[in-house]
Design a protein around this motif. Structure first.
Motif, mmCIF file in Angstrom:
data_model
loop_
_atom_site.group_PDB
_atom_site.id
_atom_site.type_symbol
_atom_site.label_atom_id
_atom_site.label_comp_id
_atom_site.label_asym_id
_atom_site.label_seq_id
_atom_site.Cartn_x
_atom_site.Cartn_y
_atom_site.Cartn_z
ATOM 1 N N THR A 31 -58.734 38.993 10.506
ATOM 2 C CA THR A 31 -58.714 39.075 11.967
ATOM 3 C C THR A 31 -59.121 37.753 12.593
ATOM 4 O OG1 THR A 31 -59.168 41.448 11.905
ATOM 5 C CG2 THR A 31 -59.627 40.300 13.975
ATOM 6 N N GLN A 32 -60.162 37.134 12.079
ATOM 7 C CA GLN A 32 -60.609 35.861 12.641
ATOM 8 C C GLN A 32 -59.563 34.760 12.472
ATOM 9 O OE1 GLN A 32 -64.477 35.413 10.773
ATOM 10 N NE2 GLN A 32 -65.490 36.485 12.447
ATOM 11 N N ALA A 33 -58.662 34.916 11.514
ATOM 12 C CA ALA A 33 -57.592 33.935 11.292
ATOM 13 C C ALA A 33 -56.380 34.173 12.195
ATOM 14 C CB ALA A 33 -57.159 33.960 9.827
ATOM 15 N N ARG A 51 -72.695 53.837 11.171
ATOM 16 C CA ARG A 51 -72.235 53.300 12.457
ATOM 17 C C ARG A 51 -72.029 51.792 12.328
ATOM 18 N NH1 ARG A 51 -73.854 53.966 18.572
ATOM 19 N NH2 ARG A 51 -73.440 51.842 19.263
ATOM 20 N N PHE A 52 -70.901 51.327 12.840
ATOM 21 C CA PHE A 52 -70.573 49.910 12.847
ATOM 22 C C PHE A 52 -70.252 49.506 14.279
ATOM 23 C CE2 PHE A 52 -69.984 51.269 8.588
ATOM 24 C CZ PHE A 52 -70.192 50.173 7.775
ATOM 25 N N ASP A 53 -71.014 48.558 14.801
ATOM 26 C CA ASP A 53 -70.756 48.056 16.147
ATOM 27 C C ASP A 53 -69.627 47.032 16.083
ATOM 28 O OD1 ASP A 53 -72.787 49.567 17.486
ATOM 29 O OD2 ASP A 53 -74.247 48.260 16.516
ATOM 30 N N VAL A 54 -68.744 47.101 17.067
ATOM 31 C CA VAL A 54 -67.540 46.273 17.077
ATOM 32 C C VAL A 54 -67.469 45.502 18.397
ATOM 33 C CG1 VAL A 54 -65.019 46.293 16.917
ATOM 34 C CG2 VAL A 54 -66.351 48.001 15.666
ATOM 35 N N TYR A 55 -67.177 44.207 18.298
ATOM 36 C CA TYR A 55 -66.974 43.373 19.481
ATOM 37 C C TYR A 55 -65.839 42.408 19.187
ATOM 38 C CZ TYR A 55 -67.820 40.189 23.345
ATOM 39 O OH TYR A 55 -67.679 39.422 24.474
ATOM 40 N N GLU A 56 -64.789 42.482 19.999
ATOM 41 C CA GLU A 56 -63.605 41.657 19.791
ATOM 42 C C GLU A 56 -63.192 41.019 21.111
ATOM 43 O OE1 GLU A 56 -60.467 44.288 18.525
ATOM 44 O OE2 GLU A 56 -61.657 45.151 16.918
ATOM 45 N N VAL A 57 -62.760 39.768 21.056
ATOM 46 C CA VAL A 57 -62.180 39.113 22.224
ATOM 47 C C VAL A 57 -60.913 38.408 21.757
ATOM 48 C CG1 VAL A 57 -62.484 37.442 24.087
ATOM 49 C CG2 VAL A 57 -64.465 38.748 23.258
ATOM 50 N N PHE A 58 -59.827 38.674 22.485
ATOM 51 C CA PHE A 58 -58.545 38.046 22.189
ATOM 52 C C PHE A 58 -58.085 37.245 23.397
ATOM 53 C CE2 PHE A 58 -58.953 41.378 19.155
ATOM 54 C CZ PHE A 58 -58.441 40.837 17.994
ATOM 55 N N ILE A 59 -57.337 36.198 23.132
ATOM 56 C CA ILE A 59 -56.933 35.262 24.173
ATOM 57 C C ILE A 59 -56.126 35.935 25.291
ATOM 58 C CG2 ILE A 59 -54.830 34.462 23.010
ATOM 59 C CD1 ILE A 59 -55.676 31.613 23.941
ATOM 60 N N ASP A 60 -55.344 36.959 24.937
ATOM 61 C CA ASP A 60 -54.535 37.663 25.933
ATOM 62 C C ASP A 60 -54.090 39.005 25.361
ATOM 63 O OD1 ASP A 60 -52.524 36.957 24.091
ATOM 64 O OD2 ASP A 60 -51.632 35.454 25.407
ATOM 65 N N ARG A 61 -53.360 39.754 26.150
ATOM 66 C CA ARG A 61 -52.877 41.085 25.739
ATOM 67 C C ARG A 61 -51.982 40.979 24.519
ATOM 68 N NH1 ARG A 61 -54.357 46.244 26.050
ATOM 69 N NH2 ARG A 61 -55.211 45.711 28.064
ATOM 70 N N GLU A 62 -51.163 39.951 24.461
ATOM 71 C CA GLU A 62 -50.255 39.768 23.322
ATOM 72 C C GLU A 62 -51.043 39.605 22.018
ATOM 73 O OE1 GLU A 62 -46.560 36.906 21.873
ATOM 74 O OE2 GLU A 62 -47.531 36.525 23.787
ATOM 75 N N GLY A 63 -52.094 38.798 22.039
ATOM 76 C CA GLY A 63 -52.932 38.622 20.857
ATOM 77 C C GLY A 63 -53.619 39.912 20.445
ATOM 78 N N PHE A 64 -54.091 40.661 21.432
ATOM 79 C CA PHE A 64 -54.738 41.945 21.163
ATOM 80 C C PHE A 64 -53.745 42.927 20.547
ATOM 81 C CE2 PHE A 64 -55.942 46.231 22.664
ATOM 82 C CZ PHE A 64 -57.150 46.356 22.005
ATOM 83 N N GLU A 65 -52.545 43.015 21.132
ATOM 84 C CA GLU A 65 -51.529 43.938 20.621
ATOM 85 C C GLU A 65 -51.076 43.551 19.214
ATOM 86 O OE1 GLU A 65 -50.771 46.759 21.940
ATOM 87 O OE2 GLU A 65 -51.832 46.428 23.839
ATOM 88 N N TYR A 66 -50.979 42.244 18.950
ATOM 89 C CA TYR A 66 -50.629 41.797 17.606
ATOM 90 C C TYR A 66 -51.679 42.295 16.610
ATOM 91 C CZ TYR A 66 -50.129 38.970 13.464
ATOM 92 O OH TYR A 66 -50.016 38.592 12.155
ATOM 93 N N HIS A 67 -52.943 42.129 16.967
ATOM 94 C CA HIS A 67 -54.024 42.581 16.093
ATOM 95 C C HIS A 67 -53.922 44.082 15.839
ATOM 96 C CE1 HIS A 67 -57.944 43.239 14.347
ATOM 97 N NE2 HIS A 67 -58.220 44.079 15.328
ATOM 98 N N GLN A 68 -53.741 44.854 16.888
ATOM 99 C CA GLN A 68 -53.647 46.300 16.733
ATOM 100 C C GLN A 68 -52.498 46.682 15.802
ATOM 101 O OE1 GLN A 68 -55.922 48.571 18.031
ATOM 102 N NE2 GLN A 68 -56.990 46.665 18.458
ATOM 103 N N SER A 69 -51.374 46.028 15.967
ATOM 104 C CA SER A 69 -50.200 46.299 15.139
ATOM 105 C C SER A 69 -50.447 45.918 13.675
ATOM 106 C CB SER A 69 -49.007 45.530 15.695
ATOM 107 O OG SER A 69 -47.886 45.706 14.885
ATOM 108 N N ARG A 70 -51.044 44.737 13.479
ATOM 109 C CA ARG A 70 -51.313 44.282 12.107
ATOM 110 C C ARG A 70 -52.252 45.239 11.400
ATOM 111 N NH1 ARG A 70 -55.028 42.336 9.100
ATOM 112 N NH2 ARG A 70 -56.520 41.962 10.772
ATOM 113 N N VAL A 71 -53.293 45.667 12.101
ATOM 114 C CA VAL A 71 -54.291 46.543 11.491
ATOM 115 C C VAL A 71 -53.668 47.880 11.091
ATOM 116 C CG1 VAL A 71 -56.394 47.867 11.958
ATOM 117 C CG2 VAL A 71 -56.286 45.443 12.527
ATOM 118 N N LYS A 72 -52.803 48.423 11.921
ATOM 119 C CA LYS A 72 -52.169 49.712 11.603
ATOM 120 C C LYS A 72 -51.406 49.661 10.292
ATOM 121 C CE LYS A 72 -51.799 51.377 16.286
ATOM 122 N NZ LYS A 72 -50.933 51.612 17.433
ATOM 123 N N GLU A 73 -50.858 48.505 9.972
ATOM 124 C CA GLU A 73 -50.057 48.346 8.760
ATOM 125 C C GLU A 73 -50.869 47.823 7.567
ATOM 126 O OE1 GLU A 73 -46.927 49.446 8.710
ATOM 127 O OE2 GLU A 73 -47.236 50.011 10.814
#
Length: 93
Positions: A31-33, A51-73
């Motif tokens: 993810t960091q890459a 319990r695992f605390d999660v904090y994520e920041v992405f440059i824009d919606r496109e970057g966030f959506e890419y991450h979500q898609s990659r993780v699902k697969e």
């Protein structure tokens, strides 16, 4: 561009904890890459080990959506299918 932030936590079933702990370092590294990732932290609670605390920041919606898609697969997506997610997603203007 508008940053997208995800904050919250996941609750891991007892039977999945060992496998998730083993896979977490690779998930963080991948993810960091990602090109849109600014910040990505996942921290196991010292008081509640499931319990695992999660904090994520992405440059824009496109970057966030890419991450979500990659993780699902990904392997991470498969082994976390039973976790309970408590997230809030916000976007800066």
């Amino acid at each position: 561009m508008s940053k997208v932030t995800l904050e919250g936590h996941i609750l891991v079933p007892v039977q999945d904890l060992k496998q998730i702990l083993e896979a977490l370092p690779e998930h963080i590294e991948l993810t960091q890459a990602e090109p849109g990732c600014i910040t990505f932290h996942v921290q196991q609670s010292s008081r509640k080990p499931h319990r695992f605390d999660v904090y994520e920041v992405f440059i824009d919606r496109e970057g966030f959506e890419y991450h979500q898609s990659r993780v699902k697969e990904s392997r991470w997506g498969a082994i976390t299918s039973n976790v309970i997610r408590h997230y809030q997603v916000s976007q800066e203007s």
